[in-house]
Design a protein around this motif. Structure first.
Motif, PDB file in Angstrom:
ATOM      1  N   ILE A  38       0.827  -1.204   0.000  1.00 38.12           N
ATOM      2  CA  ILE A  38       0.000   0.000   0.000  1.00 38.12           C
ATOM      3  C   ILE A  38       0.867   1.261   0.000  1.00 38.12           C
ATOM      4  O   ILE A  38       0.559   2.242  -0.690  1.00 38.12           O
ATOM      5  N   LEU A  39       1.987   1.223   0.721  1.00 32.89           N
ATOM      6  CA  LEU A  39       2.856   2.401   0.743  1.00 32.89           C
ATOM      7  C   LEU A  39       3.696   2.488  -0.522  1.00 32.89           C
ATOM      8  O   LEU A  39       4.002   3.593  -0.991  1.00 32.89           O
ATOM      9  N   GLY A  40       4.051   1.341  -1.092  1.00 33.00           N
ATOM     10  CA  GLY A  40       4.705   1.372  -2.397  1.00 33.00           C
ATOM     11  C   GLY A  40       3.795   2.004  -3.436  1.00 33.00           C
ATOM     12  O   GLY A  40       4.225   2.838  -4.259  1.00 33.00           O
ATOM     13  N   THR A  41       2.511   1.638  -3.399  1.00 33.10           N
ATOM     14  CA  THR A  41       1.527   2.247  -4.299  1.00 33.10           C
ATOM     15  C   THR A  41       1.396   3.739  -4.047  1.00 33.10           C
ATOM     16  O   THR A  41       1.310   4.545  -4.989  1.00 33.10           O
ATOM     17  N   ALA A  42       1.375   4.131  -2.772  1.00 34.25           N
ATOM     18  CA  ALA A  42       1.267   5.555  -2.433  1.00 34.25           C
ATOM     19  C   ALA A  42       2.418   6.353  -3.046  1.00 34.25           C
ATOM     20  O   ALA A  42       2.217   7.449  -3.592  1.00 34.25           O
ATOM     21  N   HIS A  43       3.619   5.804  -2.975  1.00 40.85           N
ATOM     22  CA  HIS A  43       4.774   6.496  -3.549  1.00 40.85           C
ATOM     23  C   HIS A  43       4.669   6.591  -5.067  1.00 40.85           C
ATOM     24  O   HIS A  43       5.024   7.619  -5.659  1.00 40.85           O
ATOM     25  N   LEU A  44       4.176   5.536  -5.706  1.00 38.26           N
ATOM     26  CA  LEU A  44       3.997   5.584  -7.158  1.00 38.26           C
ATOM     27  C   LEU A  44       2.972   6.647  -7.542  1.00 38.26           C
ATOM     28  O   LEU A  44       3.171   7.415  -8.497  1.00 38.26           O
ATOM     29  N   LEU A 151      11.803   3.553  -9.996  1.00 41.74           N
ATOM     30  CA  LEU A 151      11.506   3.455  -8.567  1.00 41.74           C
ATOM     31  C   LEU A 151      12.412   4.365  -7.759  1.00 41.74           C
ATOM     32  O   LEU A 151      13.627   4.420  -7.975  1.00 41.74           O
ATOM     33  N   SER A 152      11.821   5.067  -6.799  1.00 43.41           N
ATOM     34  CA  SER A 152      12.616   5.819  -5.831  1.00 43.41           C
ATOM     35  C   SER A 152      13.114   4.864  -4.757  1.00 43.41           C
ATOM     36  O   SER A 152      12.630   3.731  -4.626  1.00 43.41           O
ATOM     37  N   LEU A 153      14.064   5.302  -3.957  1.00 44.42           N
ATOM     38  CA  LEU A 153      14.547   4.481  -2.844  1.00 44.42           C
ATOM     39  C   LEU A 153      13.415   4.181  -1.876  1.00 44.42           C
ATOM     40  O   LEU A 153      13.307   3.060  -1.360  1.00 44.42           O
ATOM     41  N   ASP A 154      12.549   5.159  -1.610  1.00 49.29           N
ATOM     42  CA  ASP A 154      11.430   4.933  -0.690  1.00 49.29           C
ATOM     43  C   ASP A 154      10.496   3.845  -1.211  1.00 49.29           C
ATOM     44  O   ASP A 154      10.063   2.964  -0.462  1.00 49.29           O
ATOM     45  N   THR A 155      10.174   3.906  -2.496  1.00 50.18           N
ATOM     46  CA  THR A 155       9.303   2.881  -3.080  1.00 50.18           C
ATOM     47  C   THR A 155       9.968   1.512  -3.019  1.00 50.18           C
ATOM     48  O   THR A 155       9.340   0.513  -2.636  1.00 50.18           O
TER      49      THR A 155
END
Length: 335
Positions: A38-44, A151-155
Motif C-alpha cells: 500500500i505504501l509502495g503504491t502511495a509512492h507511485l 523506482l525511488s529508494l522509498d518505493t
C-alpha cells in the motif's frame, strides 16, 4: 504470462493513470506485505502527481513505522465522505477491509483489487490477482514496470519489505527465480536489506520474549507428531502486556518442529472469537482448511477468525487437519 493476466496488469496501470483522489486500503491488522504494497503504491501515485488517502482500521505497528509515509495513515472514523477511486491490496475479500471498506467506499466506486491469494473472490470492478506472485509487493513492482516508472529508494524499500516478509526471508517455497531477480533489482535502487530485516523480522520486544516463553511451555503435538500447536489466551496476553503485533511469528515454532507437517496457533482475538493461524510444509493445503472456517490465505500459510473459545475450536481444527493429512496420504501413498 498468460494473456488475461497480462491484460490485468495493463488495466491496473491504466487505473493508476486515470483516477485521482484515491482511497488506499489493505486488510485489517496489516503485515509487512500489506504495508509494503500500500505504501509502495502511495509512492507511485505521488510520483504520478495523484492525491490519495491511506486508511486502516488499526494503528501502524511500531516495527513498520520506519516506512516512508507510514505517518499518513488515518483511522476510518477520522475521514469524512466517500471515495470514487479505490485501490485495495493484499486482501482476499471486501469484508477484510473492515470498517474502512464499509464506511468510505462510494456505492458506485471504481475498485482496483490487487492481490496474490488464491482465495480472492474478485470483489473489485478491476481485478489484478496474480496467483504466481509470492507477495502483493511483487505485483506492485510489475505494475510500476508497466507504468514505465523509475523506482525511488522509498518505493523500493517498501516493496522489498513485502517481498522479504512474505517469503520468510527468501526461505519459503514461494521464493522463485523472479522473486530473487526483483529483490536484486530493488537492492540496485539502494535498499539496505539488513536494516529492513532487523526491524521487521529479527527484533523482539520484551513482551514478545515473555509471550514466546509462555506459548512454548504449552506446545502440543498429536499422536503422529505431524501436527503441532500452541495456544495464547487473553490472560497470557494481558499478563505479559503483549500487543497484537507481538503474536506474529509464534506460528513458526510449532511448524518448525522436526516431523511436523502442519503448525497451528490459537489465540484469543476478542471476547468470543479466536484467531487461528496455519502453516504447512509440503503437503497440506491449509488455505483450503482456513476457507472452511471462514478465513483464507495461501496453500502453505493461512488463517481465520472463529467464534467460540479456544477449548471449543481447538479439537475441531485439529480433527480437520488430521482428515486433510489422511486425504494426502491416500492420494500420495508413501513408498
Amino acid at each position: 504470462m498468460n494473456p488475461n493476466l497480462k491484460q490485468a496488469y495493463k488495466a491496473a496501470a491504466d487505473f493508476f493513470r486515470a483516477g485521482d483522489n484515491f482511497l488506499l486500503l489493505v486488510h485489517e491488522k496489516p503485515d509487512g506485505d500489506a504495508f509494503g504494497s500500500i505504501l509502495g503504491t502511495a509512492h507511485l501515485l505521488q510520483q504520478l502527481g495523484k492525491t490519495f488517502t491511506l486508511v486502516n482500521d488499526d494503528p501502524v505497528p511500531n516495527k513498520f513505522q520506519f516506512f516512508p509515509l507510514a505517518d499518513r495513515f488515518r483511522l476510518p472514523e477520522d475521514v469524512e465522505g466517500t471515495f470514487d477511486w479505490v485501490i485495495a491490496q493484499d486482501c482476499g475479500d471486501r469484508k477484510r477491509l473492515g470498517r474502512s471498506g464499509e464506511k468510505l467506499i462510494a456505492d458506485d466506486a471504481k475498485i482496483l483489487n490487487i492481490d496474490h491469494h488464491k482465495t480472492n473472490d474478485f470483489f473489485g470492478t478491476e481485478n489484478l490477482v496474480d496467483l504466481d506472485a509470492a507477495a502483493t509487493c511483487q505485483i506492485i513492482y510489475k505494475v510500476a514496470k508497466e507504468l514505465e516508472m523509475t523506482l525511488s529508494l522509498d518505493t523500493a524499500t517498501c516493496l522489498y519489505t513485502g517481498l522479504v516478509t512474505d517469503t520468510g526471508g527468501f526461505r519459503y517455497s514461494n521464493t522463485t527465480e523472479e522473486v530473487m531477480l526483483i529483490g536484486a533489482d530493488l537492492l540496485r535502487h539502494g535498499v539496505q536489506p539488513y536494516n529492513i530485516i532487523d526491524k521487521v523480522m529479527e527484533t523482539l520486544t520484551w513482551p514478545q520474549v515473555q509471550l514466546i516463553r509462555e506459548a512454548l511451555s504449552g506446545i502440543e503435538r498429536d499422536e503422529t507428531g505431524r501436527i503441532a500447536w500452541i495456544k495464547v489466551s487473553r490472560d497470557v496476553l494481558e499478563r505479559v502486556q503483549a500487543e497484537d503485533e507481538d503474536v506474529e511469528g509464534l506460528i513458526n515454532y510449532p511448524r518448525n518442529v522436526q516431523g511436523v507437517e502442519v503448525g497451528v496457533s490459537f489465540r484469543d482475538a476478542a471476547p468470543g472469537k479466536v484467531k487461528v493461524s496455519f502453516r504447512s510444509k509440503y503437503l497440506v493445503d491449509v488455505g483450503a482448511i482456513a476457507v472452511e472456517f471462514g478465513g483464507g490465505g495461501h496453500a502453505r500459510a493461512a488463517g481465520c477468525t472463529v467464534e467460540g473459545t479456544i477449548e471449543e475450536i481447538e479439537p475441531r481444527v485439529i480433527d480437520r487437519i488430521k482428515q486433510a493429512l489422511q486425504e494426502v496420504d491416500v492420494a500420495e501413498p508413501t513408498a
